[in-house]
Design a protein around this motif. Structure first.
Motif, mmCIF file in Angstrom:
data_model
loop_
_atom_site.group_PDB
_atom_site.id
_atom_site.type_symbol
_atom_site.label_atom_id
_atom_site.label_comp_id
_atom_site.label_asym_id
_atom_site.label_seq_id
_atom_site.Cartn_x
_atom_site.Cartn_y
_atom_site.Cartn_z
ATOM 1 N N SER A 1 56.325 21.997 27.774
ATOM 2 C CA SER A 1 57.706 22.258 28.194
ATOM 3 C C SER A 1 57.830 23.526 29.030
ATOM 4 C CB SER A 1 58.623 22.365 26.969
ATOM 5 O OG SER A 1 58.185 23.392 26.091
ATOM 6 N N LEU A 2 56.955 24.495 28.804
ATOM 7 C CA LEU A 2 57.040 25.757 29.544
ATOM 8 C C LEU A 2 56.593 25.602 30.981
ATOM 9 C CD1 LEU A 2 55.668 28.172 26.798
ATOM 10 C CD2 LEU A 2 58.051 27.925 27.549
ATOM 11 N N ARG A 3 55.601 24.746 31.223
ATOM 12 C CA ARG A 3 55.153 24.559 32.602
ATOM 13 C C ARG A 3 56.257 23.965 33.480
ATOM 14 N NH1 ARG A 3 51.614 20.177 35.802
ATOM 15 N NH2 ARG A 3 51.754 21.279 37.780
ATOM 16 N N PRO A 4 56.899 22.842 33.089
ATOM 17 C CA PRO A 4 57.973 22.317 33.947
ATOM 18 C C PRO A 4 59.090 23.326 34.184
ATOM 19 C CG PRO A 4 57.349 20.703 32.287
ATOM 20 C CD PRO A 4 56.655 21.974 31.931
ATOM 21 N N ALA A 5 59.313 24.220 33.219
ATOM 22 C CA ALA A 5 60.374 25.218 33.356
ATOM 23 C C ALA A 5 59.924 26.453 34.128
ATOM 24 C CB ALA A 5 60.854 25.639 31.967
ATOM 25 N N ASN A 6 58.662 26.491 34.564
ATOM 26 C CA ASN A 6 58.117 27.643 35.293
ATOM 27 C C ASN A 6 58.268 28.926 34.463
ATOM 28 O OD1 ASN A 6 56.811 28.656 37.640
ATOM 29 N ND2 ASN A 6 58.744 29.512 38.375
ATOM 30 N N ASP A 7 58.074 28.796 33.153
ATOM 31 C CA ASP A 7 58.362 29.892 32.224
ATOM 32 C C ASP A 7 57.079 30.630 31.853
ATOM 33 O OD1 ASP A 7 59.327 31.606 30.332
ATOM 34 O OD2 ASP A 7 60.178 30.067 29.012
ATOM 35 N N TRP A 8 56.604 31.467 32.757
ATOM 36 C CA TRP A 8 55.415 32.259 32.481
ATOM 37 C C TRP A 8 55.668 33.257 31.354
ATOM 38 C CZ3 TRP A 8 50.451 32.898 32.524
ATOM 39 C CH2 TRP A 8 49.910 34.163 32.343
ATOM 40 N N ALA A 9 56.847 33.866 31.321
ATOM 41 C CA ALA A 9 57.156 34.856 30.293
ATOM 42 C C ALA A 9 57.090 34.245 28.899
ATOM 43 C CB ALA A 9 58.531 35.471 30.541
ATOM 44 N N GLY A 10 57.565 33.000 28.773
ATOM 45 C CA GLY A 10 57.503 32.332 27.478
ATOM 46 C C GLY A 10 56.093 31.937 27.095
ATOM 47 N N PHE A 11 55.272 31.645 28.079
ATOM 48 C CA PHE A 11 53.901 31.213 27.835
ATOM 49 C C PHE A 11 52.983 32.388 27.502
ATOM 50 C CE2 PHE A 11 49.624 30.152 29.511
ATOM 51 C CZ PHE A 11 49.368 28.975 28.800
ATOM 52 N N LEU A 12 53.245 33.549 28.080
ATOM 53 C CA LEU A 12 52.326 34.679 28.007
ATOM 54 C C LEU A 12 51.927 35.074 26.590
ATOM 55 C CD1 LEU A 12 50.676 36.887 29.351
ATOM 56 C CD2 LEU A 12 52.765 38.275 29.532
ATOM 57 N N PRO A 13 52.867 35.282 25.646
ATOM 58 C CA PRO A 13 52.416 35.709 24.313
ATOM 59 C C PRO A 13 51.538 34.675 23.612
ATOM 60 C CG PRO A 13 54.775 35.242 24.319
ATOM 61 C CD PRO A 13 54.333 35.273 25.742
#
Length: 491
Positions: A113-125
């Motif tokens: 879900s984080l990839r489609p949302a372009n959510d690097w900040a959410g993925f990082l931790p």
């Protein structure tokens, strides 16, 4: 006999790994989202059980006694591969194995879900936790093997390969690949290429894929095709699970994805049944595995002779249109256009994607860069290798792959090694059997028979270098790969 006890012990391990493979396939294809945490816990427990099986206190004595028994040459190699599996498992404590499994499952699930949302900040931790545990595993392996941390991880996927050899191979590619990409683009600039016009309903795309898999010899009594976010081939040799993803506006990508995964599957299905539950009966390395998928996709399926066979199948499933003409399909499937997405990359620019990932994962594991620096480094190397920028577009940049989410550092070089191995195998096959075009037109089983004899049935009875030399008559050599690209794209 102690060797018999070892066989029984490793067959039990195979059964546990079988269950893990099918649970992992289900997690990626059919499991409801709410089941992920429980599945992660279950797979973590299973990973520990497999680990304990390889840490059994009886194994050292069995290994010592079996070494004194009168074994056949094949059993001797089998004993060596069992020892290698035991050695690898005993490098890591059980709590680290479990922690890595849990962190990987959570990171991979969130990535969807984080990839489609372009959510690097959410993925990082989540990624930082995976990287931290992977560094711990690399340090433990390095201490035992006497290798660098990255080489100790590379050893899991491509035994015997070292970063120094990759630096030599990839350094050679950097010397001629960028110029080849430019030459091919210049050559193709004025070619007219028709793109097939959709829509292409998913059900019909799947029907076409199943027909092509049948033509390629896939055994549906021991495997099946499904859908996942990221295409893969999993399961075990007795029950091979393939996945792909469909785009109803584009029939070309899913079809080649299916053919690619069928190459993996034919290798699995072709492994010797007598050894299938032991380490010696498994695929030799991930590079060899990728050589089979890339042989099917690149050497075989993008060959003009194969596309001529594919054209009437496309017309039968989707109707007649000019884009399905064999000569147009040949131009379409050999179009060189550097892009952001590795899995969609053309054959010529693909190695650049791998070199980029190799440099990054090596430096991440060796501690020369941190996870937070990944987007910037990715953008820098994309500019350098492919002339593209991913600044602000992490979805099509450092978030695009699934491999690092579960800590599979050291895996990426297998793709380009596989392409080199595949070209070397194709060149040897032509020397022995005649032109590939003739074989594709009239005798596909001869192609599969050659692979069965020289690659599939050998499993892990030889190391990678020995397997390649025995099959092709020469050691690892990138020259056939360069020759293949120049002949297909510039001739």
């Amino acid at each position: 006999m102690s060797y018999t006890s070892l066989v029984e012990h490793f067959e039990q391990l195979h059964h546990l790994q079988h269950l893990g493979a099918i649970c992992g396939w289900d997690q990626a294809t059919m499991m409801p989202p709410g089941g992920n945490e429980a599945r992660a816990e279950a797979l973590g427990t299973l990973a520990v059980l497999c680990h304990r099986q390889l840490q059994d206190d009886r194994l050292p004595d069995w290994f010592a006694a079996a070494g004194e028994e009168a074994l056949t040459p094949e059993q001797g190699v089998s004993l060596h591969e069992m020892r290698r599996a035991w050695r690898d498992a005993n490098m890591l404590p059980a709590d680290l194995v479990r922690a890595r499994s849990l962190a990987g499952s959570r990171c991979e699930h969130a990535w969807r879900s984080l990839r489609p949302a372009n959510d690097w900040a959410g993925f990082l931790p989540l990624f930082e936790e995976v990287l931290n545990l992977s560094r711990q595993a690399a340090a433990a392996r390095a201490d035992t093997l006497g290798l660098s941390r990255y080489d100790s991880l590379l050893e899991q996927y491509e035994p015997g390969m070292r970063g120094a050899e990759l630096d030599r191979l990839f350094g050679g590619l950097r010397g001629w690949l960028p110029d080849l990409i430019r030459q091919v683009q210049d050559k193709q600039r004025h070619e007219q290429v028709l793109v097939p016009e959709g829509p292409f309903p998913t059900a019909q795309q799947k029907a076409l894929g199943l027909e092509v898999m049948t033509m390629l010899g896939f055994d549906f009594n021991h495997g099946r095709l499904d859908v996942s976010v990221h295409p893969f081939c999993g399961g075990v040799s007795e029950d091979v699970r393939l996945t792909t993803r469909y785009d109803e506006q584009d029939v070309t990508q899913a079809l080649m994805g299916i053919i690619h995964e069928t190459g993996h599957a034919r290798y699995e299905q072709g492994l010797p049944a007598a050894w299938c539950r032991l380490p010696v009966g498994q695929a030799r390395s991930m590079g060899v595995h990728e050589s089979q998928s890339l042989f099917f996709e690149m050497q075989l399926a993008r060959h003009p002779a194969f596309l001529a066979r594919l054209a009437p199948l496309l017309e039968r499933h989707f109707g007649t249109q000019p884009a399905f003409a064999p000569d147009n399909l040949a131009r379409l499937y050999t179009r060189v256009e550097p892009g952001f997405i590795r899995v969609d990359a053309d054959e010529v620019s693909y190695p650049a994607h791998i070199m980029l990932r190799y440099e990054i994962e090596r430096d991440l594991i060796e501690g020369r860069m941190e996870a937070r620096e990944l987007p910037e480094r990715w953008d820098q190397l994309m500019r350098q290798y492919l002339g593209l920028s991913t600044q602000g577009n992490d979805r099509d940049g450092c978030l695009q792959d699934i491999h690092w989410t579960d800590g599979s550092f050291g895996y990426f070089p297998s793709y380009t090694l596989g392409a080199i191995y595949a070209a070397q195998q194709a060149a040897a096959m032509e020397r022995q059997l005649g032109p590939l075009a003739r074989l594709i037109e009239a005798d596909l089983p001869a192609i599969f028979g050659w692979l069965q004899q020289h690659i599939w049935q050998e499993a892990s009875l030889q190391d990678t270098a020995g397997l390649l030399t025995a099959a092709t008559g020469q050691a690892l050599d990138p020259a056939p790969f360069r020759s293949h690209l120049e002949q297909r794209y510039l001739a």
